[in-house]
Design a protein around this motif. Structure first.
Motif, short mmCIF file in Angstrom:
data_model
loop_
_atom_site.label_atom_id
_atom_site.label_comp_id
_atom_site.label_asym_id
_atom_site.label_seq_id
_atom_site.Cartn_x
_atom_site.Cartn_y
_atom_site.Cartn_z
N SER A 139 0.80 -1.23 0.00
CA SER A 139 0.00 0.00 0.00
C SER A 139 0.83 1.28 0.00
CB SER A 139 -0.95 0.01 1.20
OG SER A 139 -0.22 0.05 2.40
N ILE A 140 2.12 1.17 0.28
CA ILE A 140 2.94 2.39 0.41
C ILE A 140 3.01 3.21 -0.88
CG2 ILE A 140 5.20 1.25 0.00
CD1 ILE A 140 4.78 3.90 2.66
N PRO A 141 3.06 2.59 -2.07
CA PRO A 141 3.12 3.41 -3.28
C PRO A 141 1.91 4.34 -3.41
CG PRO A 141 3.60 1.13 -3.82
CD PRO A 141 3.13 1.15 -2.41
N ILE A 142 0.76 3.83 -3.00
CA ILE A 142 -0.46 4.64 -3.11
C ILE A 142 -0.34 5.88 -2.24
CG2 ILE A 142 -2.93 4.68 -2.56
CD1 ILE A 142 -2.97 1.70 -3.24
N TYR A 143 0.16 5.69 -1.01
CA TYR A 143 0.27 6.84 -0.12
C TYR A 143 1.31 7.84 -0.62
CZ TYR A 143 1.05 9.99 3.58
OH TYR A 143 1.17 11.17 4.25
N ILE A 144 2.48 7.31 -0.99
CA ILE A 144 3.56 8.21 -1.42
C ILE A 144 3.12 9.05 -2.62
CG2 ILE A 144 5.87 8.30 -2.44
CD1 ILE A 144 6.60 5.93 -0.69
N ASN A 145 2.48 8.39 -3.58
CA ASN A 145 2.06 9.13 -4.77
C ASN A 145 1.03 10.21 -4.45
OD1 ASN A 145 3.82 7.89 -6.53
ND2 ASN A 145 2.43 6.18 -6.90
N ALA A 146 0.10 9.90 -3.54
CA ALA A 146 -0.92 10.90 -3.18
C ALA A 146 -0.28 12.09 -2.47
CB ALA A 146 -1.98 10.26 -2.29
N ALA A 147 0.60 11.82 -1.52
CA ALA A 147 1.24 12.90 -0.76
C ALA A 147 2.13 13.73 -1.67
CB ALA A 147 2.05 12.32 0.39
N ARG A 148 2.81 13.04 -2.54
CA ARG A 148 3.72 13.71 -3.44
C ARG A 148 2.97 14.65 -4.40
NH1 ARG A 148 7.41 10.86 -7.93
NH2 ARG A 148 7.98 12.82 -8.89
#
Lengths: 256, 245
Positions: A139-148
């Protein structure tokens, strides 16, 4: 001409929306005819334990994602540095790896003979930490991309002006950048939490037990059959939808 | 000859664009005039410390600030769109640069708001303000740190004509009342003629002429003459007419 184009859009769009909705509606309505089965599942402690475990583990995974993912997202959105595109590629790797494979790679690190698992006092295999790392990985890619995306959308002038007003880079981050991406961070956290809840493949490799809800449903499906698995699935669908809707509404309310 | 207050002698390579400036001014109101894409905003970024030069140095009041980060330079920067912090009230925007001094904070903000005529909007959010109000807030926010220098990037481009005239008067007042040197970047001749004690003309990343306003406007340098005659790169004749209207 124009009408036929709108018709074309409407028909194709409806088909894909129905494709998403139908399986859910069909599952829910079929269960309606087996109401006793549903009641039985609702009274089953194992079902509730697995659901609570799923939500709890997903929450831990999301917290870790926010704490460690936010700085990385800021770094990627704001700074250019050698090897940046490699780091960007790495953060997307979990998306392209099949989830059972992800589970196997996690075993290489967190398994009892793994890089960390071999000496770590925390046990990962068949334990909550194992579930959390599996959820985090997928799930980390989803979070990183949203925050970024959030950080990239901030006008860089705001940060620059804050610096000229005497603020250090860290003060700018906490007083300007972070408050301005709060909504992106919240939305990203919800999506990565939802993604974590839905994980199955990576989890069964590293931690079949204690059973998260998807594992429990799978087990009942394989051992007993659809009639045993479906009521649990229905409970999970309804609960997850409720949580999802409430969180979205909260976010939406903040916007206005 | 008046004393030099700010001196920039810097080069910066930005891929397709090259900045190579020799710029200096006294404690005055200096307008940097040039067409869009001349590198005027980049010059301000160099002075503010947002952009680091590859080569050269920047002296303010005799002090070398080339390697100082923006927060150590004490320069007020008002960018083109004002960059007001959208999540803070006007009051918090203005107070942002004041930190430890909690007691006098309210009073300081109120004082400066009074001077700029924005006392009545302190509780509002920047998104609800008019162009003129926004600019006053941005000015107040920059002035409250008692900067050594104020940088204005196209400060009058976002407001209507009537407001523009009023704001020009106010900028003059700010300069004389606060006694702070100002670098004002624009492509408008009118602003230069109305406001500047000194003028620098910038084109293609270079300062091609600088000095007292009247000297620059009678410059014999061909490029400058072309520019001022609204020829060459500065083709937007209509723009000038509109400002005279």
């Amino acid at each position: 001409m124009r009408f036929s184009f709108y018709l074309f859009l409407a028909v194709l769009s409806s088909i894909i929306v129905l494709f998403i909705l139908l399986p859910i509606v069909a599952t829910l309505s079929t269960q309606f005819y087996d109401f006793d089965g549903l009641l039985e599942a609702l009274g089953d402690k194992a079902v509730w334990n697995s659901i609570l475990l799923t939500y709890y583990a997903a929450m831990l995974s999301t917290l870790i994602a926010v704490v460690f993912g936010t700085p990385l997202a800021y770094l990627l959105a704001r700074y250019g540095f050698p090897g940046k595109s490699i780091i960007e590629g790495i953060t997307d790797v979990p998306v392209v790896i099949p989830h059972t494979v992800a589970g196997i790679t996690l075993l290489a690190v967190f398994g009892s003979n793994g890089l960390i698992g071999s000496f770590s006092p925390v046990k990962f295999v068949d334990a909550l930490p194992g579930i959390v790392v599996a959820m985090l990985f997928v799930s980390i890619p989803i979070y990183i991309n949203a925050a970024r995306e959030g950080f990239s959308s901030i006008d860089i002038r705001l940060e620059q002006v804050a610096r000229t007003l005497g603020a250090s880079p860290s003060r700018v981050f906490f007083t300007i950048s972070l408050p301005l991406v709060a909504r992106h961070i919240a939305a990203g956290a919800i999506m990565s939490w939802a993604r974590a809840i839905s994980e199955f493949g990576a989890i069964i490799v590293i931690a079949y037990y204690p059973m998260v809800a998807p594992t429990l449903i799978y087990e009942r499906y394989v051992s007993t059959g659809l009639s045993a698995a479906r009521p649990v699935a229905v409970i999970l669908i309804l609960l997850s939808l409720a949580v999802f809707v409430v969180l979205r509404l909260l976010l939406w309310g903040q916007k206005r | 000859m008046r004393e030099v207050f700010l001196e920039v002698s810097a080069e910066k390579n930005l891929g397709s664009f090259r900045l190579d400036v020799e710029f200096s001014m006294s404690r005055s109101y200096c307008v940097v005039l040039g067409p869009t894409g001349a590198g005027k905003s980049l010059l301000l970024e160099l002075i503010a410390g947002i952009l680091k030069p590859d080569k050269g140095r920047i002296l303010i009041d005799g002090k070398d600030v080339t390697n100082l980060p923006p927060e150590k330079r004490n320069i007020g920067f008002v960018p083109q769109d004002y960059a007001l912090f959208p999540h803070m009230s006007v009051y918090k925007n203005i107070a942002y640069g004041l930190r430890r001094d909690k007691k006098g904070k309210r009073k300081k903000v109120e004082e400066i708001a009074e001077k700029l005529g924005i006392s009545h909007i302190l509780d509002r959010k920047p998104t609800t303000l008019s162009g003129g109000e926004r600019q006053r807030v941005a000015l107040a926010r920059a002035l409250i740190i008692q900067p050594k220098l104020i940088l204005l990037d196209e400060p009058l481009s976002a407001v209507d004509l009537r407001t523009k005239e009023k704001l020009m008067e106010e900028l003059k007042l700010v300069h004389s009342e606060f006694e702070i040197p100002i670098v004002h970047v624009t492509h408008s001749l009118i602003e230069a003629v109305t406001l500047a004690n000194e003028v620098a003309i910038m084109m293609d990343g270079k300062i091609i002429e600088k000095g007292k306003t009247k000297d620059v406007f009678s410059s014999q340098v061909q490029e400058v003459a072309d520019f001022l005659a609204v020829k060459g790169l500065f083709k937007k004749l209509s723009d000038v007419f509109e400002q005279w209207k």
